[in-house]
Design an enzyme around this catalytic site. Structure first.
Site, PDB file in Angstrom:
ATOM      1  N   HIS A  36     -30.412   0.248 -19.795  1.00  0.00           N
ATOM      2  CA  HIS A  36     -29.034  -0.694 -20.355  1.00  0.00           C
ATOM      3  C   HIS A  36     -28.920  -2.005 -19.362  1.00  0.00           C
ATOM      4  CE1 HIS A  36     -27.729   2.240 -23.180  1.00  0.00           C
ATOM      5  NE2 HIS A  36     -27.863   1.229 -23.447  1.00  0.00           N
TER       6      HIS A  36
ATOM      7  N   ASP B 100     -27.979  -0.892 -15.955  1.00  0.00           N
ATOM      8  CA  ASP B 100     -28.293   0.732 -15.348  1.00  0.00           C
ATOM      9  C   ASP B 100     -29.580   0.130 -14.492  1.00  0.00           C
ATOM     10  OD1 ASP B 100     -27.554   2.834 -17.624  1.00  0.00           O
ATOM     11  OD2 ASP B 100     -29.116   2.204 -18.660  1.00  0.00           O
TER      12      ASP B 100
HETATM   13  C1  3MF Z   1     -26.166   4.158 -29.484  1.00  0.00           C
HETATM   14  C2  3MF Z   1     -27.404   4.381 -29.519  1.00  0.00           C
HETATM   15  C3  3MF Z   1     -27.279   3.597 -27.983  1.00  0.00           C
HETATM   16  C4  3MF Z   1     -28.730   2.959 -28.045  1.00  0.00           C
HETATM   17  C5  3MF Z   1     -29.153   1.941 -26.369  1.00  0.00           C
HETATM   18  C6  3MF Z   1     -29.858   0.661 -26.501  1.00  0.00           C
HETATM   19  C7  3MF Z   1     -26.487   4.298 -25.849  1.00  0.00           C
HETATM   20  O1  3MF Z   1     -26.152   4.622 -30.572  1.00  0.00           O
HETATM   21  O2  3MF Z   1     -28.104   4.889 -29.733  1.00  0.00           O
HETATM   22  O3  3MF Z   1     -27.856   4.864 -26.822  1.00  0.00           O
HETATM   23  O4  3MF Z   1     -29.715   3.372 -28.598  1.00  0.00           O
HETATM   24  O5  3MF Z   1     -27.778   1.334 -26.634  1.00  0.00           O
HETATM   25  O6  3MF Z   1     -30.347   0.067 -27.464  1.00  0.00           O
END
Ligand code: 3MF
Ligand code: MG
Length: 349
Positions: A52, A55
């Site tokens: 992210h 992150d």
């Molecule tokens: C939500 C997800 C997310 C996405 C991530 C990257 C936290 O259900 O799957 O994981 O995969 O934000 O796009």
């Protein structure tokens, strides 16, 4: 790794090593630093990390461009030192107070602008991390009650936002990650079909593809391997989030194959048939440790998922295609069913 047509490289995101909080209870494990997560990734046999935007650069919204650049470059150096690469950067559009009612589809023009600006910052971070891939999980683009937004308008707002990003950076590739619900009651781009449709609405469909997550297909009541086949027929399956899901409940992000081995087998079968990865696509594992898992053993969901992938790839590669063809020719799908189950259970056929 068994001899396969596909070329498999694996990645996960820092969020996949988590502190174990859920909506009903607090964190049960301590925070693991990004550096340590990278070390773990390397040790477990992963080649890439997914990010992210925050992150890579925590508390992004309170930082100026030069500071963001400095911190992102530092993360790139950490990746280099560890021998890892960044697969993609995804704007976290579901956390800030500005995105309570959505990002690109927020009912407030000012707040929609926040989402656009935030995404452009994520594109900058992706450039610093040397990846041109941006994943957009449209977390809050949708509604809790239908009357609060206009469905058609939401679709066009998302299209316009994507166009703005494609024009902002001519090298950018966008991967839409659809999910039917959670956190919202109903997402407007809810399935792989919706995401592929959206890609063709943009100014440059060749630069818009999809990321398919197993659990998200299952939550939509669809078969993930068929969804993969659909996206692959469009040459638009550019990444996957393999995991598993026990039916229609909250998004569980269970270890790959842990709920349904046959569904997992078929996903690999479909990827293998396409020779997935030959164009640089990644296998992402979007899996969560169980909350019950103790600190020092909270990476097994990753190693287990990787191991299951390899074992099932072996099953796919060693499937007796002659038997399969014979059953198909005779239209004896009950026999095909028996063969597949014997094969998966390691029983003599
Ligand atoms: C939500 C997800 C997310 C996405 C991530 C990257 C936290 O259900 O799957 O994981 O995969 O934000 O796009
Ligand atoms: Mg995901």
């Amino acid at each position: 790794m068994p001899k396969s047509r596909g070329k498999y490289r694996f990645s996960f995101g820092p969020w996949n090593i988590s502190e174990g909080a859920d909506p009903f209870g607090p964190e049960v494990r301590t925070h693991v630093s990004l550096a340590k997560k990278m070390r773990i990734a390397k040790e477990l046999g992963f080649d890439g990390m997914q990010f992210h935007d925050d992150d890579a650069v925590p508390d992004l919204d309170s930082k100026v461009a030069s500071q963001i650049a400095r911190e992102a470059k530092r993360v790139k150096k950490m990746l280099d030192d560890e021998g890892l690469v960044a697969e993609f950067v995804a704007p976290r559009l579901w956390f800030a107070p500005e995105t309570i009612d959505g990002g690109y589809t927020n009912n407030s023009a000012k707040l929609r602008q926040y989402a656009i600006d935030r995404t452009k910052t994520a594109i900058e971070i992706a450039n610093y991390l040397d990846t041109n891939s941006m994943v957009i999980w449209l977390a809050r683009e949708g509604t809790y009650i239908r009357e609060s937004k206009v469905a058609r308008k939401q679709v066009l707002q998302i299209r316009d936002a994507l166009n703005e990003f494609l024009n902002y950076d001519s090298r950018l590739r966008i991967l839409i990650e659809p999910k039917p619900n959670e956190p919202v009651d109903s997402a407007i781009i809810s399935t792989i079909g919706h995401a592929v449709g959206m890609s063709y609405m943009t100014d440059d469909p060749a630069r818009v593809g999809v990321l398919l997550e197993t659990a998200h297909s299952l939550l939509a009541g669809l078969d993930p391997s068929d969804d993969m086949g659909y996206a692959l027929a469009h040459d638009k399956l550019w990444s996957v989030h393999l995991n598993d899901q026990g039916g229609l409940k909250f998004d569980q992000d269970k270890s790959f194959g842990s709920n349904n081995l046959r569904v997992a087998f078929n996903q690999i079968r479909v990827l293998e048939e396409y020779a997935f990865g030959q164009s640089g696509e990644w296998i992402g594992l979007d899996v969560k440790a169980m909350r019950t898992q103790k600190q020092e053993r909270a990476t097994k969901h990753l190693s287990n998922s990787l191991q299951t992938f390899k074992f099932l790839l072996d099953k796919v590669v060693n499937m007796d295609q002659k038997v399969v063809n014979q059953c198909i020719a005779q239209r004896d799908y009950d026999e095909l069913d028996r063969y597949i189950l014997c094969h998966l259970m390691g029983k003599r056929y």
